[in-house]
Write an enzyme that holds these catalytic residues in place. Sequence first.
Site, PDB file in Angstrom:
ATOM      1  N   ALA A 253       0.877  -1.164   0.000  1.00 54.67           N
ATOM      2  CA  ALA A 253       0.000   0.000   0.000  1.00 54.67           C
ATOM      3  C   ALA A 253       0.912   1.210   0.000  1.00 54.67           C
ATOM      4  O   ALA A 253       2.113   1.089   0.251  1.00 54.67           O
ATOM      5  CB  ALA A 253      -0.895  -0.003   1.233  1.00 54.67           C
ATOM      6  N   LYS A 254       0.301   2.364  -0.296  1.00 52.58           N
ATOM      7  CA  LYS A 254       1.103   3.569  -0.435  1.00 52.58           C
ATOM      8  C   LYS A 254       2.057   3.770   0.739  1.00 52.58           C
ATOM      9  O   LYS A 254       3.210   4.112   0.577  1.00 52.58           O
ATOM     10  CB  LYS A 254       0.174   4.780  -0.546  1.00 52.58           C
ATOM     11  CG  LYS A 254       0.155   5.364  -1.943  1.00 52.58           C
ATOM     12  CD  LYS A 254      -0.690   6.632  -2.005  1.00 52.58           C
ATOM     13  CE  LYS A 254      -2.126   6.349  -1.634  1.00 52.58           C
ATOM     14  NZ  LYS A 254      -3.001   7.519  -1.721  1.00 52.58           N
ATOM     15  N   ARG A 255       1.522   3.475   1.963  1.00 54.42           N
ATOM     16  CA  ARG A 255       2.336   3.817   3.133  1.00 54.42           C
ATOM     17  C   ARG A 255       3.542   2.891   3.293  1.00 54.42           C
ATOM     18  O   ARG A 255       4.508   3.227   3.957  1.00 54.42           O
ATOM     19  CB  ARG A 255       1.429   3.861   4.374  1.00 54.42           C
ATOM     20  CG  ARG A 255       1.268   2.628   5.150  1.00 54.42           C
ATOM     21  CD  ARG A 255       0.037   2.674   6.046  1.00 54.42           C
ATOM     22  NE  ARG A 255      -0.778   1.506   5.782  1.00 54.42           N
ATOM     23  CZ  ARG A 255      -0.413   0.272   6.129  1.00 54.42           C
ATOM     24  NH1 ARG A 255       0.704   0.070   6.788  1.00 54.42           N
ATOM     25  NH2 ARG A 255      -1.167  -0.755   5.836  1.00 54.42           N
TER      26      ARG A 255
END
Length: 322
Positions: free
Chosen positions: A257-259
Site C-alpha cells: 500500500a502507499k504507506r
Amino acid sequence: MAGLASRGRYAPSPTGRFHVGNARTALLAWLAARARGSSFVLRVEDLDAGRTVPGAEAELLADLAWLGLDWDEGPDRGGPVGPYRQSERRARYDAAIVALLAAGRAFPCACSRAEVARAASAPHGPGDEGPRYPGTCRRLPPAEVEARARAAGRLLAIRFAGDGERVFFPDEVHGLVDPLGPEGVDDFVLRRADGVAAYQLAVVVDDAAMGIDEVVRGDDLLPSTPRQIALYRALGLPAPRFAHVPLLLDEGGERLAKRTRPPSLGALREQGAAPENLVGRLAASAGLWPADRPARVRDLLDATAAHLLWPSLDRRPAVWRR
Ligand SMILES: [Zn+2]
C-alpha cells in the site's frame, strides 16, 4: 447491456502512484479478459474528490500502456457505455438510489460515525465498512430522521436495507464463499451525507451498465461482494462472475500500500526498467510463468488457456522481494 459480447474491466482509483501490486491485479484482469476473447474496459473510480490526486489518471494510463496492456474503452478513448470516469456518472447513482428508496430497500440516515460506533454491538463488521449499523434510523419515521439531521446540522446519508441477507457466491478463485458469515448483509452506506455515492453502489451501477460479466479484483474486496450481490438483486440486475485474486505482500507480510512505499511503475519507467522483466516477475508470482524469465503480455496470452487460468493461479498471497 444484454447482447454485448463478454466484457472484463479494470477500475483503478487515481489516488496516488500506481505500484507493482496494482500492476499485478491489472495484469490478471487483462489476461482473464483477453484469454476468453473479451473486450476490456478501463474505468476510473474518482468519486472521492478529496482522495483524487491531480495527474494520477494520466500517469496510470501511461503505466498500463508501458506494461503492454490495451483496452477497448476508457476515459481516453471513449466507447458506447461511457463516460468512463465515475465523477461523470453521478446522475446514474442518484437514479439507482431513487429506485431503491421507492422499493423500500434504502432509507435515510441522520447518524454520525461516532453515533454508529457507540450504538453498534459489534466493534467492527468485516471489510472496511466500519462498525455494523445498529438500525437506528430505520426504525424511525422519515420526518423524525429529518428532524434529527436538522437538529444536528447534518445532511442525510442513504443506507441500504440489508436485512441480514446471507449471500454465498461461487468465486472463480476461492470457490463457494460467504465472506460476511451468518450476520449477513448490513445496512451499509449507499450515499454519504456529502452527496457522494459510495463505492458499493457506484461499482454495481457501473458494472451493470457497462455489461461487465466477469469482475477480477484483489481479494481485499471479498467482503464487499455479498453487499454488491444483494444490491444487484435489489435493483433487478444480473450479477457478474467474480474472481478475487490474492494480493501482493511485502516481505513483512503486509499488503503493498502507499504507506509501505512499494516501487511505483512511474519510478521503474523513469529508471529505464524493462517492462518485460516486471511482467515476467508478476506472472511468475501468480504461478502463471516460470521464474526469472521475462515476458511480454502477449507471451502470457499465448501461453494461457482461458479455462485453465483460474485453476492455474497460485492462491497463496505472493511476496514482493526488493
Ligand atoms: Zn442513522
